[in-house]
Design a protein around this motif. Structure first.
Motif, PDB file in Angstrom:
ATOM      1  N   VAL A  37      45.957 -70.083 -36.205  1.00 39.48           N
ATOM      2  CA  VAL A  37      46.061 -68.727 -35.685  1.00 39.48           C
ATOM      3  C   VAL A  37      45.328 -68.693 -34.345  1.00 39.48           C
ATOM      4  CG1 VAL A  37      45.589 -66.304 -36.150  1.00 39.48           C
ATOM      5  CG2 VAL A  37      46.085 -67.839 -38.042  1.00 39.48           C
ATOM      6  N   VAL A  38      46.005 -68.192 -33.318  1.00 43.59           N
ATOM      7  CA  VAL A  38      45.470 -68.225 -31.954  1.00 43.59           C
ATOM      8  C   VAL A  38      45.438 -66.811 -31.384  1.00 43.59           C
ATOM      9  CG1 VAL A  38      45.766 -69.194 -29.640  1.00 43.59           C
ATOM     10  CG2 VAL A  38      46.551 -70.492 -31.637  1.00 43.59           C
ATOM     11  N   ALA A  39      44.283 -66.401 -30.895  1.00 45.28           N
ATOM     12  CA  ALA A  39      44.167 -65.116 -30.200  1.00 45.28           C
ATOM     13  C   ALA A  39      44.706 -65.269 -28.787  1.00 45.28           C
ATOM     14  CB  ALA A  39      42.717 -64.663 -30.160  1.00 45.28           C
ATOM     15  N   SER A  40      45.560 -64.334 -28.384  1.00 44.76           N
ATOM     16  CA  SER A  40      46.111 -64.396 -27.039  1.00 44.76           C
ATOM     17  C   SER A  40      46.662 -63.026 -26.663  1.00 44.76           C
ATOM     18  CB  SER A  40      47.213 -65.456 -26.965  1.00 44.76           C
ATOM     19  OG  SER A  40      47.675 -65.622 -25.648  1.00 44.76           O
ATOM     20  N   SER A  41      45.911 -62.290 -25.856  1.00 47.68           N
ATOM     21  CA  SER A  41      46.344 -60.937 -25.515  1.00 47.68           C
ATOM     22  C   SER A  41      47.571 -60.940 -24.611  1.00 47.68           C
ATOM     23  CB  SER A  41      45.206 -60.137 -24.890  1.00 47.68           C
ATOM     24  OG  SER A  41      44.667 -60.824 -23.789  1.00 47.68           O
ATOM     25  N   SER A  42      47.633 -61.848 -23.633  1.00 52.86           N
ATOM     26  CA  SER A  42      48.806 -61.910 -22.755  1.00 52.86           C
ATOM     27  C   SER A  42      49.896 -62.801 -23.336  1.00 52.86           C
ATOM     28  CB  SER A  42      48.425 -62.449 -21.370  1.00 52.86           C
ATOM     29  OG  SER A  42      48.112 -63.833 -21.439  1.00 52.86           O
ATOM     30  N   GLY A  43      49.487 -63.772 -24.159  1.00 54.49           N
ATOM     31  CA  GLY A  43      50.400 -64.769 -24.698  1.00 54.49           C
ATOM     32  C   GLY A  43      50.230 -66.131 -24.053  1.00 54.49           C
ATOM     33  N   GLU A  44      49.512 -66.194 -22.925  1.00 53.04           N
ATOM     34  CA  GLU A  44      49.371 -67.455 -22.193  1.00 53.04           C
ATOM     35  C   GLU A  44      48.654 -68.529 -23.023  1.00 53.04           C
ATOM     36  OE1 GLU A  44      47.778 -69.214 -17.908  1.00 53.04           O
ATOM     37  OE2 GLU A  44      47.275 -67.149 -18.470  1.00 53.04           O
ATOM     38  N   THR A  45      47.517 -68.180 -23.618  1.00 47.76           N
ATOM     39  CA  THR A  45      46.790 -69.149 -24.446  1.00 47.76           C
ATOM     40  C   THR A  45      47.627 -69.542 -25.651  1.00 47.76           C
ATOM     41  OG1 THR A  45      44.662 -68.270 -23.700  1.00 47.76           O
ATOM     42  CG2 THR A  45      44.652 -69.547 -25.750  1.00 47.76           C
ATOM     43  N   GLY A  46      48.381 -68.602 -26.175  1.00 49.12           N
ATOM     44  CA  GLY A  46      49.270 -68.904 -27.296  1.00 49.12           C
ATOM     45  C   GLY A  46      50.316 -69.944 -26.942  1.00 49.12           C
ATOM     46  N   VAL A  47      50.881 -69.843 -25.754  1.00 45.10           N
ATOM     47  CA  VAL A  47      51.874 -70.821 -25.304  1.00 45.10           C
ATOM     48  C   VAL A  47      51.221 -72.196 -25.166  1.00 45.10           C
ATOM     49  CG1 VAL A  47      53.360 -71.510 -23.366  1.00 45.10           C
ATOM     50  CG2 VAL A  47      53.421 -69.153 -24.198  1.00 45.10           C
ATOM     51  N   LYS A  48      50.013 -72.241 -24.586  1.00 48.42           N
ATOM     52  CA  LYS A  48      49.305 -73.523 -24.463  1.00 48.42           C
ATOM     53  C   LYS A  48      49.092 -74.154 -25.837  1.00 48.42           C
ATOM     54  CE  LYS A  48      46.753 -72.778 -20.178  1.00 48.42           C
ATOM     55  NZ  LYS A  48      45.432 -72.763 -19.530  1.00 48.42           N
ATOM     56  N   ALA A  49      48.680 -73.348 -26.794  1.00 48.31           N
ATOM     57  CA  ALA A  49      48.442 -73.863 -28.145  1.00 48.31           C
ATOM     58  C   ALA A  49      49.748 -74.303 -28.801  1.00 48.31           C
ATOM     59  CB  ALA A  49      47.749 -72.807 -29.001  1.00 48.31           C
ATOM     60  N   GLY A  64      48.000 -61.067 -30.783  1.00 48.09           N
ATOM     61  CA  GLY A  64      47.602 -60.363 -29.566  1.00 48.09           C
ATOM     62  C   GLY A  64      46.917 -59.057 -29.887  1.00 48.09           C
ATOM     63  N   HIS A  65      46.540 -58.356 -28.825  1.00 42.13           N
ATOM     64  CA  HIS A  65      45.979 -57.021 -29.003  1.00 42.13           C
ATOM     65  C   HIS A  65      47.012 -56.096 -29.623  1.00 42.13           C
ATOM     66  CE1 HIS A  65      42.972 -57.582 -25.449  1.00 42.13           C
ATOM     67  NE2 HIS A  65      42.459 -57.999 -26.583  1.00 42.13           N
ATOM     68  N   ALA A  66      46.559 -55.120 -30.353  1.00 37.71           N
ATOM     69  CA  ALA A  66      47.443 -54.067 -30.823  1.00 37.71           C
ATOM     70  C   ALA A  66      48.011 -53.331 -29.610  1.00 37.71           C
ATOM     71  CB  ALA A  66      46.675 -53.092 -31.714  1.00 37.71           C
ATOM     72  N   VAL A  67      49.234 -52.880 -29.709  1.00 36.75           N
ATOM     73  CA  VAL A  67      49.798 -52.046 -28.651  1.00 36.75           C
ATOM     74  C   VAL A  67      48.901 -50.815 -28.527  1.00 36.75           C
ATOM     75  CG1 VAL A  67      51.782 -50.645 -27.942  1.00 36.75           C
ATOM     76  CG2 VAL A  67      52.133 -52.891 -29.018  1.00 36.75           C
TER      77      VAL A  67
END
Length: 195
Positions: A37-49, A64-67
């Motif tokens: 499970v990866v925290a990523s508010s923009s999604g960038e770190t998620g893509v790296k992972a 990511g953050h809640a809307v």
């Protein structure tokens, strides 16, 4: 007795993202962990992972953050990253934050701190911001049905952007919070100050 290496970064923050992900991949392979499970508010770190975990057999879930976290009705996620995650079959989860949610609304309106926010503050202060994030996203992923609560997972979080903390966690649902356990710290920052 189990002896394991823990990596401590000199400073907190996104400068540690690539190393944090690499350390998490290494530990997932060693332990045969199937969920990350990866925290990523923009999604960038998620893509790296997602890219780093390709071929490992581990399923990556990005939280990511809640809307409405930063601005009412607005998502902090960037469409290009969310689209890339989806094209890779990686879910991008946005839901109420497990360690704030409605409680934060009450404390903002009436003052003081709620018991749930006190748990979050204790994790931030005693361990690290990233460890608090790892705990929170593990709960959110469990509540969304993305990870099992009877298996160990790896959670990757950060301090004000990127990733600098990775933990092996036995997750739990929010309604069973005290069944959650941080089993291992893979890496975290020693200096937790914000630069």
């Amino acid at each position: 007795m189990i002896k394991m290496e823990i990596v401590y970064f000199e400073k907190a923050g996104d400068r540690n993202t690539d190393d944090t992900i690499a350390l998490a991949v290494k530990r997932a392979k060693e332990a045969g962990i199937k969920y990350v499970v990866v925290a990523s508010s923009s999604g960038e770190t998620g893509v790296k992972a997602a890219k780093a975990f390709e071929g490992t057999g581990a399923k990556v879930i990005v939280v990511g953050h809640a809307v409405g976290f930063s601005k009412p009705g607005v998502s902090d996620a960037e469409e290009k990253y969310v689209n890339e995650l989806r094209s890779r079959g990686v879910p991008y989860v946005q839901q109420t934050h497990a360690l704030s949610g409605v409680e934060r609304s009450i404390s903002r309106k009436l003052g003081g701190a709620s018991r749930v926010e006190s748990i979050a503050d204790a994790l931030r202060s005693v361990v690290s911001v990233g460890a608090k994030v790892c705990v929170e996203i593990s709960i959110m992923a469990a509540d969304g049905g993305y990870v099992p609560v009877d298996d160990e997972i790896i959670a990757i979080g950060g301090t004000w952007g990127g990733a600098d903390t990775a933990c092996v966690i036995k997750p739990a649902h929010a309604n069973n919070f005290f069944d959650l356990h941080i089993l291992e710290i893979i890496c975290m920052p020693r200096d937790k100050s914000r630069e």
